[in-house]
Design a protein around this motif. Structure first.
Motif, PDB file in Angstrom:
ATOM      1  N   THR A 161       0.827  -1.211   0.000  1.00 50.02           N
ATOM      2  CA  THR A 161       0.000   0.000   0.000  1.00 50.02           C
ATOM      3  C   THR A 161       0.865   1.265   0.000  1.00 50.02           C
ATOM      4  N   ILE A 162       1.898   1.275   0.841  1.00 47.90           N
ATOM      5  CA  ILE A 162       2.739   2.468   0.976  1.00 47.90           C
ATOM      6  C   ILE A 162       3.611   2.686  -0.262  1.00 47.90           C
ATOM      7  N   VAL A 163       4.214   1.626  -0.783  1.00 49.38           N
ATOM      8  CA  VAL A 163       5.133   1.778  -1.927  1.00 49.38           C
ATOM      9  C   VAL A 163       4.430   2.378  -3.145  1.00 49.38           C
ATOM     10  N   PRO A 164       3.254   1.861  -3.577  1.00 50.33           N
ATOM     11  CA  PRO A 164       2.578   2.513  -4.717  1.00 50.33           C
ATOM     12  C   PRO A 164       2.222   3.974  -4.458  1.00 50.33           C
ATOM     13  N   VAL A 165       1.844   4.291  -3.207  1.00 49.42           N
ATOM     14  CA  VAL A 165       1.527   5.685  -2.885  1.00 49.42           C
ATOM     15  C   VAL A 165       2.757   6.565  -3.061  1.00 49.42           C
ATOM     16  N   LEU A 166       3.903   6.104  -2.599  1.00 48.13           N
ATOM     17  CA  LEU A 166       5.142   6.875  -2.757  1.00 48.13           C
ATOM     18  C   LEU A 166       5.504   7.043  -4.225  1.00 48.13           C
ATOM     19  N   ILE A 167       5.312   5.971  -5.008  1.00 53.64           N
ATOM     20  CA  ILE A 167       5.603   6.067  -6.441  1.00 53.64           C
ATOM     21  C   ILE A 167       4.702   7.105  -7.095  1.00 53.64           C
ATOM     22  N   LEU A 168       3.418   7.100  -6.758  1.00 52.46           N
ATOM     23  CA  LEU A 168       2.483   8.067  -7.341  1.00 52.46           C
ATOM     24  C   LEU A 168       2.842   9.499  -6.941  1.00 52.46           C
ATOM     25  N   ILE A 169       3.311   9.682  -5.716  1.00 54.25           N
ATOM     26  CA  ILE A 169       3.716  11.024  -5.285  1.00 54.25           C
ATOM     27  C   ILE A 169       4.920  11.501  -6.089  1.00 54.25           C
ATOM     28  N   VAL A 170       5.886  10.592  -6.291  1.00 58.58           N
ATOM     29  CA  VAL A 170       7.072  10.949  -7.079  1.00 58.58           C
ATOM     30  C   VAL A 170       6.672  11.353  -8.492  1.00 58.58           C
ATOM     31  N   ILE A 171       5.688  10.663  -9.062  1.00 57.69           N
ATOM     32  CA  ILE A 171       5.243  10.992 -10.415  1.00 57.69           C
ATOM     33  C   ILE A 171       4.382  12.245 -10.427  1.00 57.69           C
ATOM     34  N   ALA A 172       3.581  12.455  -9.387  1.00 58.14           N
ATOM     35  CA  ALA A 172       2.620  13.557  -9.372  1.00 58.14           C
ATOM     36  C   ALA A 172       3.295  14.918  -9.329  1.00 58.14           C
ATOM     37  N   VAL A 173       4.379  15.045  -8.593  1.00 64.95           N
ATOM     38  CA  VAL A 173       5.011  16.366  -8.433  1.00 64.95           C
ATOM     39  C   VAL A 173       5.452  16.952  -9.778  1.00 64.95           C
ATOM     40  N   SER A 175       4.452  16.006 -12.727  1.00 62.09           N
ATOM     41  CA  SER A 175       3.294  16.042 -13.621  1.00 62.09           C
ATOM     42  C   SER A 175       2.481  17.309 -13.412  1.00 62.09           C
ATOM     43  N   ILE A 176       2.205  17.651 -12.165  1.00 63.12           N
ATOM     44  CA  ILE A 176       1.446  18.870 -11.866  1.00 63.12           C
ATOM     45  C   ILE A 176       2.252  20.100 -12.253  1.00 63.12           C
ATOM     46  N   THR A 177       3.565  20.041 -12.040  1.00 62.08           N
ATOM     47  CA  THR A 177       4.419  21.160 -12.450  1.00 62.08           C
ATOM     48  C   THR A 177       4.346  21.375 -13.954  1.00 62.08           C
ATOM     49  N   LEU A 178       4.377  20.291 -14.731  1.00 63.18           N
ATOM     50  CA  LEU A 178       4.297  20.396 -16.186  1.00 63.18           C
ATOM     51  C   LEU A 178       2.954  20.963 -16.627  1.00 63.18           C
ATOM     52  N   LEU A 179       1.861  20.528 -15.991  1.00 59.77           N
ATOM     53  CA  LEU A 179       0.550  21.079 -16.333  1.00 59.77           C
ATOM     54  C   LEU A 179       0.503  22.577 -16.084  1.00 59.77           C
ATOM     55  N   ALA A 180       1.042  23.003 -14.947  1.00 57.83           N
ATOM     56  CA  ALA A 180       1.042  24.432 -14.626  1.00 57.83           C
ATOM     57  C   ALA A 180       1.877  25.221 -15.631  1.00 57.83           C
ATOM     58  N   ARG A 181       3.013  24.662 -16.053  1.00 55.34           N
ATOM     59  CA  ARG A 181       3.872  25.351 -17.020  1.00 55.34           C
ATOM     60  C   ARG A 181       3.171  25.483 -18.371  1.00 55.34           C
TER      61      ARG A 181
END
Length: 375
Positions: A161-173, A175-181
């Motif tokens: 449960t924890i490992v996939p959540v950490l992976i998604l957080i690493v990808i999300a940061v 990704s959201i930065t790119l959307l904002a740019r």
């Protein structure tokens, strides 16, 4: 069955899979290296222009690559084409990834793919594949092994449960930065260019420079190749813009939904009838960049390419002047501005579903264009 024997079988299976993959690559390389039909030789002006390649950062001087002259303005030659797909025989690895990027957002997105997404995907796929191999080899029916029947294990459940959540957080940061740019508001001094999608060609209106419109149709493939340009991508009139300057690109559809997409600039925006979409674009360096309409828009959807010619500011001002445009306070935009009417608004023009249209010059209304005739 001893564990050592199980791992020996795993290694054999892995080596067999790798051998099959290598064989597939070898067959693909041989087929890609097979001789193809010889393309027509470039015309004498195009060949002479290619021999006299200009220094980096300066536009080509010589014959007009687009096939016409605009008041003495010299268009960039084929040696300035950038961001094209890489052939397999040139680089097998690069042929399977994105085109080179020539905008800040594109380089950010490409780095995110190469250094975050791809490693994560490869690691997860390899880990799951390894676990499957272990299960397949160790618990084969003929070995008679009885697998564990564990139904609840707090530690395992917490980990998966924890490992996939950490992976998604690493990808999300990123990704959201790119959307904002990508959706950052264009600065006040950005140059506004409106790209209008027609069936089946593009019109580029320079709203800040007198409101003139340039109609862009695809060149016949044989004519494009004779000029040293890529078939099905070269056009009669390119969208000329300044390099290194923020551009406010607006898109709208005149009839159906189109999509203005240039992969090497990391730019894609739908052109919707009745709705004006907007996004900022800054091209880092001079060059010719190709794209395509990326929204299914009718019978000739595959024949409305996009060609952007980025040049230094002084050369761009020269081109605008050759089109009768103006700058800053010189612009007098009125209801009678010199803007081409869409083909559907011209008396006697073909209806949707007929052949594309092109303009005789930069100021005349669109007229029918026979697809078999050179533009």
């Amino acid at each position: 069955m001893p564990i050592a024997a199980a791992y020996r079988d795993i290694r054999r299976l892995v080596f067999g899979v790798l051998a099959l993959v290598g064989l597939a690559f070898a067959v693909q390389g041989v087929s890609a290296a097979a001789p193809a039909a010889t393309a027509p030789e470039a015309s004498a002006p195009a060949a002479a222009q290619a021999d006299a390649a200009p220094a980096k950062g300066e536009p080509a001087v010589g014959a007009d690559a687009a096939g016409n002259t605009d008041g003495g303005y010299e268009h960039l030659g084929p040696e300035w084409i950038k961001g094209q797909p890489t052939a397999f025989e040139d680089s097998p690895l690069k042929s399977m990834t994105f085109q080179d990027q020539y905008t800040d957002d594109g380089q950010f997105a490409l780095g995110m793919n190469d250094y975050i997404l791809a490693p994560v995907i490869v690691f997860i796929s390899a880990f799951v594949f390894f676990l499957l191999l272990v299960v397949v080899v160790r618990y084969r029916r003929r070995e008679g092994r009885e697998p564990s029947r564990t139904t609840h294990n707090t530690l395992i459940e917490v980990i998966w449960t924890i490992v996939p959540v950490l992976i998604l957080i690493v990808i999300a940061v990123p990704s959201i930065t790119l959307l904002a740019r990508q959706y950052k508001t264009a600065p006040a001094d950005a140059i506004t260019i409106k790209a209008t999608g027609y069936q089946w060609y593009w019109g580029y209106t320079y709203s800040d420079n007198g409101g003139f419109e340039v109609i862009s149709n695809m060149l016949p493939p044989e004519e494009a190749e004779a000029r040293g340009l890529p078939g099905h991508l070269a056009v009669d009139n390119r969208m000329v813009v300044p390099a290194g300057v923020p551009l406010r690109i607006q898109t709208i559809g005149a009839d159906v939904i189109h999509s203005f997409a240039v992969p090497s600039l990391w730019f894609k925006m739908d052109a919707v009838p009745g709705r004006l979409n907007e996004r900022v674009l800054t091209i880092q360096e001079p060059g010719i960049y190709y794209g395509q309409c990326s929204e299914l828009c009718g019978a000739r959807h595959g024949y409305m390419p996009i060609a952007i010619e980025a040049v230094p500011m002084d050369k761009w001002r020269q081109w605008v002047a050759s089109k009768g445009g103006s700058f800053g306070d010189e612009a007098e935009v009125t209801e009678a501005a010199d803007i081409q009417a869409p083909a559907s608004a011209t008396e006697g023009a073909p209806a949707a579903g007929d052949g594309p249209t092109a303009a005789d010059d930069g100021n005349a209304p669109s007229v029918p264009l026979d697809a078999t005739e050179p533009a």
